[in-house]
Write an enzyme that holds these catalytic residues in place. Structure first.
Site, PDB file in Angstrom:
ATOM      1  N   GLU A   1       0.803  -1.230   0.000  1.00  5.03           N
ATOM      2  CA  GLU A   1       0.000   0.000   0.000  1.00  5.03           C
ATOM      3  C   GLU A   1       0.838   1.283   0.000  1.00  5.03           C
ATOM      4  O   GLU A   1       0.366   2.347   0.358  1.00  5.03           O
ATOM      5  CB  GLU A   1      -0.976   0.004   1.192  1.00  5.03           C
TER       6      GLU A   1
ATOM      7  N   TYR B   1       3.512   1.969   1.876  1.00  3.16           N
ATOM      8  CA  TYR B   1       4.134   2.346   3.139  1.00  3.16           C
ATOM      9  C   TYR B   1       5.654   2.085   3.089  1.00  3.16           C
ATOM     10  O   TYR B   1       6.177   1.616   2.083  1.00  3.16           O
ATOM     11  CB  TYR B   1       3.459   1.607   4.297  1.00  3.16           C
TER      12      TYR B   1
ATOM     13  N   ARG C   1       2.874  -8.596   4.265  1.00  2.20           N
ATOM     14  CA  ARG C   1       1.892  -8.074   3.305  1.00  2.20           C
ATOM     15  C   ARG C   1       2.685  -7.323   2.253  1.00  2.20           C
ATOM     16  O   ARG C   1       3.246  -6.251   2.519  1.00  2.20           O
ATOM     17  CB  ARG C   1       0.873  -7.167   3.979  1.00  2.20           C
TER      18      ARG C   1
ATOM     19  N   HIS D   1      -1.832   4.328  -1.884  1.00  2.00           N
ATOM     20  CA  HIS D   1      -2.848   5.352  -1.612  1.00  2.00           C
ATOM     21  C   HIS D   1      -2.867   6.426  -2.694  1.00  2.00           C
ATOM     22  O   HIS D   1      -3.846   7.131  -2.848  1.00  2.00           O
ATOM     23  CB  HIS D   1      -2.601   5.987  -0.248  1.00  2.00           C
TER      24      HIS D   1
ATOM     25  N   GLN E   1     -17.731   4.917   3.281  1.00  6.16           N
ATOM     26  CA  GLN E   1     -18.125   6.161   3.925  1.00  6.16           C
ATOM     27  C   GLN E   1     -17.907   6.174   5.436  1.00  6.16           C
ATOM     28  O   GLN E   1     -17.580   7.214   5.988  1.00  6.16           O
ATOM     29  CB  GLN E   1     -19.591   6.466   3.595  1.00  6.16           C
TER      30      GLN E   1
ATOM     31  N   LYS F   1     -22.867  -0.196  -7.737  1.00  3.47           N
ATOM     32  CA  LYS F   1     -23.590  -0.165  -6.461  1.00  3.47           C
ATOM     33  C   LYS F   1     -24.612  -1.288  -6.357  1.00  3.47           C
ATOM     34  O   LYS F   1     -25.522  -1.219  -5.531  1.00  3.47           O
ATOM     35  CB  LYS F   1     -24.287   1.193  -6.281  1.00  3.47           C
TER      36      LYS F   1
ATOM     37  N   GLU G   1     -28.363  17.118   4.139  1.00  2.40           N
ATOM     38  CA  GLU G   1     -27.282  16.300   3.580  1.00  2.40           C
ATOM     39  C   GLU G   1     -27.716  14.851   3.698  1.00  2.40           C
ATOM     40  O   GLU G   1     -27.442  14.198   4.694  1.00  2.40           O
ATOM     41  CB  GLU G   1     -25.988  16.543   4.348  1.00  2.40           C
TER      42      GLU G   1
HETATM   43 FE1  SF4 Z   1     -16.985   0.274   5.015  1.00  2.13          FE
HETATM   44 FE2  SF4 Z   1     -18.182  -1.746   3.768  1.00  2.13          FE
HETATM   45 FE3  SF4 Z   1     -19.313  -0.697   5.874  1.00  2.13          FE
HETATM   46 FE4  SF4 Z   1     -19.222   0.721   3.626  1.00  2.13          FE
HETATM   47  S1  SF4 Z   1     -20.335  -1.179   3.959  1.00  2.13           S
HETATM   48  S2  SF4 Z   1     -18.752   1.469   5.658  1.00  2.13           S
HETATM   49  S3  SF4 Z   1     -17.220   0.028   2.840  1.00  2.13           S
HETATM   50  S4  SF4 Z   1     -17.369  -1.763   5.825  1.00  2.13           S
END
Ligand code: SF4
Length: 689
Positions: free
Chosen positions: A165, A167, A215, A253, A341, A426, A652
């Site tokens: 990642e 690091y 990793r 990242h 989120q 989605k 929001e």
């Molecule tokens: Fe994180 Fe998955 Fe929960 Fe969304 S659904 S907040 S990506 S763990």
């Protein structure tokens, strides 16, 4: 069922009951032993074969943030020890991840300038690093080795060394960030020297029997970084040095290619881990990133190209993901929908994380729902509205042992998620609806669909011990000339009822929903599967027959402000806007609308010039308004109630907040009903309003 995922395995001397590893996640509560222990113990009970902790920094300068765990600080020991004991009490196994951020650290964390192989700044941290001196490199090796030794002393079953990642250890391997010309940089042999020295020093301290996982980065996804051949050589070098397993990460990242966002097809990165496996023979290899179900993990393992599957976020969404599958209850798994989120986006802000669809995650102590927490005297609760907030409120009340009736005006649960599941990438939002539908049935919640509560229901509502009002939002109408024309539709019409005609579409409003509508309309259908399309569009592979996309609409997206998709989380916004750009969506920011026409939108652009964009359909995505008309019915009833989600605040629209408020409302109302155990009384009812 799931025989490959549920088959026992081993990493070094550590026997594991199955092939599913809970991947490392920084939780933000690493210094709070009780919360940490409760979180990990619940995942151990839920069947994780091995739990890997969030990164525990081996030094202050290598911290990812202030609230990281520090394995080499004496203050870091008590919470970690408590977590280990809790996991072992739950019959689980836990590995500590040894972490050093390198140039991804922040000066603000401890007033220390980040360090790196060379003084090459990153786009992730605003603070340019200084190149480590020889002395500092040797001290860093000792830091890792001491960390491993302390982890073993604390009772951890293994360590995982973070070398992925982007690091520090990954930075040393990469020619992009390692420009040194001494013994620690130059050709691959020298660039690998630090991680190999770290492994050697760890072995000296912990012996051959203590499992050490690395990793590694299977693909940096950075221009001019480590090549595929070099990555495999690095994997082979670690194998010959005696590492016990390789966990294959994807991307940095800073990568311009999305790796864990919703638009990344599930399972697309397995091929990278499989390539590593083919290079290292019998050494266990762990695949990770974008595997979010036991069914997919089982399929990956059945194919035999890797030995273990690591899932991180799916364990946030459902602590019992493995146990449920083992019990034949996969339909009851709460699926991670890769929204980022409540987890990654919060982690980047150095805030404690949770999960959108499971807001109890990392707050197991605040919202206890074990058998012992069930109500002694079950109450009767009404939940009005079956969107995210209402579904979660009903679930939590029922999980606390109460009798719940959920009233939903539509024919299906899900609220705004019914629209979201249609957006490219989605589709897993539909899994959330599947989960709640099944879980509410299991918990005995009476779900009354097509049932619109009205003022005439006052007397029946009075019979409840508490009411949750979760009636969500309605699309906002805009006061704009032409908004009543027949070519104008709402975002709900566009997403739920496909009321978009013609090839050219203008979308008025470019918040999260406007962006979703643009993505939906501009995506089209391809002549290849989703993974092939993704790899092609990201420049990672070319389908033999080329890519052909049909059915795309010409989309223009208007925003009165300056930022398209402003409310979208940091980890996702750039990726989705990139997808819109490649689909040819036009962005108009700082637009001042003048009139909607029968064939378009007239507006003044950012420079003040009057313009017309032609469109066959105009979609209004200009926000939403509270749908809280029932408040005037419920408030005078003298029944404790809570207003949650969009019905409380539509400004929001935020599903994270909606789920959280549903959970909190349930626990608060249950506390009023059960004063003895929660330390509150009926007189608290007033406060709940
Ligand atoms: Fe994180 Fe998955 Fe929960 Fe969304 S659904 S907040 S990506 S763990």
């Amino acid at each position: 069922m799931f025989e490959h995922a549920l088959r026992a395995g081993a990493i070094g001397t550590l026997a594991l009951p199955n092939r599913i590893i809970m991947g490392s996640m920084h939780l933000g509560v690493e210094s709070e032993g009780a919360a940490l222990a409760a979180f990990y113990a619940e995942r151990a009970r839920g069947g994780a074969g091995l739990i890997v902790t969030g990164g525990s920094s081996v030094s202050r300068v290598g911290a990812g943030g202030r609230n990281y765990s520090f394995i080499n600080d004496s203050a870091g020991a008590p919470p970690l020890r408590r977590a280990v004991e809790a996991v072992h009490d739950a019959n689980g196994r836990i590995a500590l991840q040894l972490f050093h951020a390198g140039r991804y650290a922040f000066f603000a964390s401890f007033g220390l300038q980040p360090v790196a192989p060379s003084a090459v700044a990153s786009r992730f941290s605003p603070d340019p690093p200084h190149a480590l001196s020889e002395e500092e490199i040797l001290a860093t090796i000792v830091d890792f080795a001491r960390g491993a030794e302390r982890a073993r002393a604390l009772g951890f079953d293994a360590v995982e060394v973070m070398a992925s990642e982007g690091y520090l250890l990954n930075q040393f391997v990469s020619p992009l960030t390692n420009r040194r010309e001494d013994a620690w940089g130059g050709d691959l042999e020298r660039r690998m020297k630090l991680p190999r020295a770290v492994l050697g020093a760890i072995r000296e301290r912990v012996g051959r029997d203590f499992p050490v996982i690395f990793r590694i980065s299977g693909a940096d996804l950075m221009k001019d970084s480590t090549s595929d051949e070099e990555t495999l050589s690095f994997a082979r070098a670690l194998a010959s040095d005696g590492v016990d397993a390789l966990n294959v990460g994807i991307g940095w990242h800073e990568s311009p290619i999305p790796t864990v966002q919703q638009m990344v097809p599930n399972g697309v990165w397995v091929r990278v881990a499989a390539a590593v496996k083919s290079a290292v023979g019998d050494l266990p290899v762990i695949a990770s990133n974008r595997i979010n179900s036991l069914a997919m993990a089982d399929g990956v393992l059945a194919a035999g190209s890797v030995d273990f599957v690591s899932m991180a976020r799916p364990f946030l969404a459902d602590a019992q993901i493995v146990q449920k599958a083992a019990r034949g209850e996969a339909a009851l798994v709460n699926t991670c929908i890769a929204c980022n989120q409540a987890c990654l986006d919060r982690s980047l802000l150095d805030e404690p994380i949770t999960c959108m669809v499971n807001p109890r995650a990392v707050r197991e102590l605040e919202f206890p729902e074990g058998v012992e927490d069930r109500a002694h005297e079950p109450g009767r609760f009404a939940v009005i509205g079956g969107g995210p907030a209402g579904m979660e409120a009903a679930r939590a009340l029922a999980a606390l042992g109460h009798r719940v009736e959920l009233f939903e005006a539509d024919a299906e649960l899900g609220g705004q998620f019914r629209m979201a599941r249609r957006i490219p990438g989605k589709h897993d939002f539909g899994e959330t609806i599947r989960y709640f539908t099944n879980e509410l049935a299991r918990l005995g919640v009476i779900v009354r669909l097509n049932h619109r509560i009205a003022a005439g229901d006052r007397s029946s509502l009075r019979a409840f011990d508490g009411i949750v009002l979760a009636t969500g939002v309605v699309p906002r109408r805009v006061a704009l000339a032409g908004a009543d024309l027949p070519n104008v539709v709402s975002y709900a019409d566009a997403l739920l009822h496909d009321r978009v005609s013609g090839e050219r579409v203008a979308i008025v409003g470019a918040g999260g929903i406007g962006v979703d509508v643009a993505h939906y309309l501009s995506y089209g259908e391809a002549n290849v599967d989703e993974s092939t399309r993704f790899l092609y569009e990201q420049g990672l592979a070319a389908p033999e027959a080329g890519l052909l996309v049909v059915g795309r609409k010409e989309v223009a997206l208007f925003r009165r402000g300056a930022r398209i998709g402003e409310s979208i989380g940091k980890t996702t916004r750039w990726a989705v806007l990139g997808a819109l750009r490649s689909a040819g969506v036009q962005f108009f920011t700082d637009a001042r609308y003048e009139v909607i026409l029968a064939d378009g939108v007239r507006f003044r652009d950012a420079a003040g010039e009057e313009r017309v964009v032609r469109a066959d359909t105009v979609v209004i995505a200009a926000g939403q308004e509270r749908n809280d008309a029932l408040l005037s019915v419920i408030a005078p009833l003298a029944v404790p109630y809570r207003v949650v989600g969009g019905a409380k605040d539509a400004a929001e629209l935020n599903a994270v907040r909606a789920f959280e408020e549903g959970l909190r409302a349930a626990h608060e109302l249950a506390s009023v009903k059960e004063p003895r155990r929660k330390g509150q009384g009926r007189d608290a009812a007033h406060r709940l309003r």
